[in-house]
Design a protein around this motif. Structure first.
Motif, short mmCIF file in Angstrom:
data_model
loop_
_atom_site.label_atom_id
_atom_site.label_comp_id
_atom_site.label_asym_id
_atom_site.label_seq_id
_atom_site.Cartn_x
_atom_site.Cartn_y
_atom_site.Cartn_z
N VAL A 294 -12.19 -4.01 -2.79
CA VAL A 294 -12.00 -3.06 -1.70
C VAL A 294 -12.14 -1.65 -2.28
O VAL A 294 -11.25 -1.16 -2.99
CB VAL A 294 -10.62 -3.23 -1.03
CG1 VAL A 294 -10.46 -2.23 0.11
CG2 VAL A 294 -10.43 -4.66 -0.53
N GLU A 295 -13.26 -1.03 -2.02
CA GLU A 295 -13.54 0.30 -2.60
C GLU A 295 -12.90 1.37 -1.72
O GLU A 295 -13.52 1.94 -0.82
CB GLU A 295 -15.05 0.50 -2.72
CG GLU A 295 -15.71 -0.47 -3.70
CD GLU A 295 -17.20 -0.25 -3.84
OE1 GLU A 295 -17.76 0.47 -2.97
OE2 GLU A 295 -17.81 -0.77 -4.78
N ASP A 296 -11.64 1.61 -2.01
CA ASP A 296 -10.86 2.61 -1.27
C ASP A 296 -9.89 3.24 -2.27
O ASP A 296 -9.13 2.52 -2.93
CB ASP A 296 -10.11 1.93 -0.12
CG ASP A 296 -9.41 2.93 0.79
OD1 ASP A 296 -9.01 4.01 0.30
OD2 ASP A 296 -9.22 2.62 1.97
N PRO A 297 -9.89 4.59 -2.41
CA PRO A 297 -8.99 5.23 -3.38
C PRO A 297 -7.52 5.01 -3.07
O PRO A 297 -6.68 5.15 -3.98
CB PRO A 297 -9.37 6.72 -3.28
CG PRO A 297 -10.04 6.87 -1.96
CD PRO A 297 -10.73 5.57 -1.71
N GLU A 298 -7.17 4.64 -1.85
CA GLU A 298 -5.77 4.38 -1.51
C GLU A 298 -5.34 2.96 -1.86
O GLU A 298 -4.17 2.61 -1.70
CB GLU A 298 -5.55 4.64 -0.02
CG GLU A 298 -5.79 6.09 0.42
CD GLU A 298 -5.50 6.30 1.88
OE1 GLU A 298 -4.93 5.38 2.51
OE2 GLU A 298 -5.86 7.37 2.40
N VAL A 299 -6.29 2.14 -2.31
CA VAL A 299 -6.00 0.74 -2.67
C VAL A 299 -5.78 0.66 -4.17
O VAL A 299 -6.53 1.24 -4.96
CB VAL A 299 -7.14 -0.18 -2.23
CG1 VAL A 299 -6.92 -1.60 -2.72
CG2 VAL A 299 -7.29 -0.16 -0.72
N SER A 300 -4.75 -0.07 -4.59
CA SER A 300 -4.45 -0.24 -6.01
C SER A 300 -5.45 -1.18 -6.67
O SER A 300 -6.21 -1.89 -6.00
CB SER A 300 -3.02 -0.78 -6.18
OG SER A 300 -2.07 0.10 -5.64
N ARG A 301 -5.45 -1.15 -8.04
CA ARG A 301 -6.39 -2.01 -8.77
C ARG A 301 -6.18 -3.48 -8.39
O ARG A 301 -7.13 -4.19 -8.09
CB ARG A 301 -6.21 -1.81 -10.27
CG ARG A 301 -6.67 -0.44 -10.79
CD ARG A 301 -6.49 -0.35 -12.30
NE ARG A 301 -7.03 0.90 -12.81
CZ ARG A 301 -6.34 2.04 -12.87
NH1 ARG A 301 -5.08 2.06 -12.42
NH2 ARG A 301 -6.88 3.14 -13.35
N ARG A 302 -4.96 -3.95 -8.43
CA ARG A 302 -4.62 -5.31 -7.96
C ARG A 302 -3.58 -5.11 -6.86
O ARG A 302 -2.39 -4.99 -7.14
CB ARG A 302 -4.10 -6.19 -9.10
CG ARG A 302 -5.16 -6.47 -10.15
CD ARG A 302 -4.57 -7.23 -11.35
NE ARG A 302 -4.07 -8.55 -10.97
CZ ARG A 302 -4.82 -9.64 -10.85
NH1 ARG A 302 -6.14 -9.57 -11.10
NH2 ARG A 302 -4.29 -10.79 -10.52
N HIS A 303 -4.05 -5.08 -5.64
CA HIS A 303 -3.24 -4.62 -4.51
C HIS A 303 -2.42 -5.75 -3.87
O HIS A 303 -1.21 -5.63 -3.69
CB HIS A 303 -4.15 -3.98 -3.46
CG HIS A 303 -3.40 -3.14 -2.48
ND1 HIS A 303 -3.41 -1.75 -2.50
CD2 HIS A 303 -2.62 -3.48 -1.42
CE1 HIS A 303 -2.67 -1.28 -1.51
NE2 HIS A 303 -2.17 -2.33 -0.84
N ALA A 304 -3.08 -6.84 -3.51
CA ALA A 304 -2.40 -7.94 -2.79
C ALA A 304 -3.11 -9.25 -3.09
O ALA A 304 -4.27 -9.27 -3.55
CB ALA A 304 -2.37 -7.67 -1.30
N SER A 305 -2.41 -10.34 -2.84
CA SER A 305 -3.01 -11.67 -3.01
C SER A 305 -2.82 -12.47 -1.73
O SER A 305 -1.79 -12.37 -1.07
CB SER A 305 -2.37 -12.41 -4.20
OG SER A 305 -1.01 -12.69 -3.95
#
Length: 210
Positions: free
Chosen positions: A122-133
């Motif tokens: 997910v190429e979004d600056p507000e998304v973390s490197r490993r955001h959710a599973s």
């Protein structure tokens, strides 16, 4: 006393004017007839035994004569194997907006969403490197936030523990939204669950179905 002599020219071995091989032929013919009679008698007896062993034909109500009824044959015995039911389609995540709007990602095993070294990028600056599973469960999906900075939201509510996802739920990571798509057959599995089983909703402590 005069002794009668054999007529001149009679072959040796002839008795009373009949040759010896004539008697032999008669004896052989008699033996053959006896063997034929014994064989016919054996065939007749075997047919009688078969007729006695065979059950009488069934008589259907209203029928004037007995109607033979064929024995039931299972599909396996007749060589026709039952057609297995195809497995249900896996649940999926569908991008609701952005450049990948409409793209469907099937969830057949656990997938990690984020910006780096993940299964769903997910190429979004507000998304973390490993955001959710997200992982498949009986009849749907469940999601966990992996300690992201900006949080993971389901239907506008922030996920703080494992959350069960249902068909039509909306997931938001940063500015990206995804829709949960659970096929009808997978949803039917939940309806057929054992009533005594414990249901985990993710919104609170486990509740036992009644």
């Amino acid at each position: 006393m005069a002794v009668p002599l054999e007529p001149e020219g009679m072959p040796v071995g002839r008795a009373g004017g009949f040759p010896w091989w004539g008697y032999a032929g008669i004896a052989a013919g008699a033996i053959a007839l006896i063997g034929l009679a014994v064989g016919l008698l054996a065939v007749r007896r075997s047919r009688k035994r078969a007729a006695v062993a065979q059950p009488p034909p069934a008589v259907l109500p209203g029928a004037s004569e007995p109607v033979p009824v064929a024995p039931a044959v299972s599909p396996v015995a007749s060589g026709v194997a039952p057609v297995p039911e195809p497995p249900p389609e896996p649940a999926a995540l569908v991008f609701a907006d952005g450049p990948f709007a409409g793209r469907r990602v099937e969830v057949e095993h656990e997938l990690v969403l984020g910006r780096e070294n993940v299964d769903v990028l997910v190429e979004d600056p507000e998304v973390s490197r490993r955001h959710a599973s997200v992982r498949p469960v009986d009849g749907g999906l469940e999601i966990d936030d992996l300690g992201s900075s900006n949080g993971t939201f389901v239907n506008g509510v922030r996920v703080r523990e494992t959350k069960l996802l249902r068909h039509g739920d909306e997931i938001r990571l940063g500015a990206m939204s995804l829709r949960v798509d659970v096929p009808p057959r997978a949803q039917a599995t939940v309806m057929a669950r054992d009533p005594s089983a414990t249901a985990l909703t993710g919104d609170g402590p486990p509740a036992t179905a009644t």
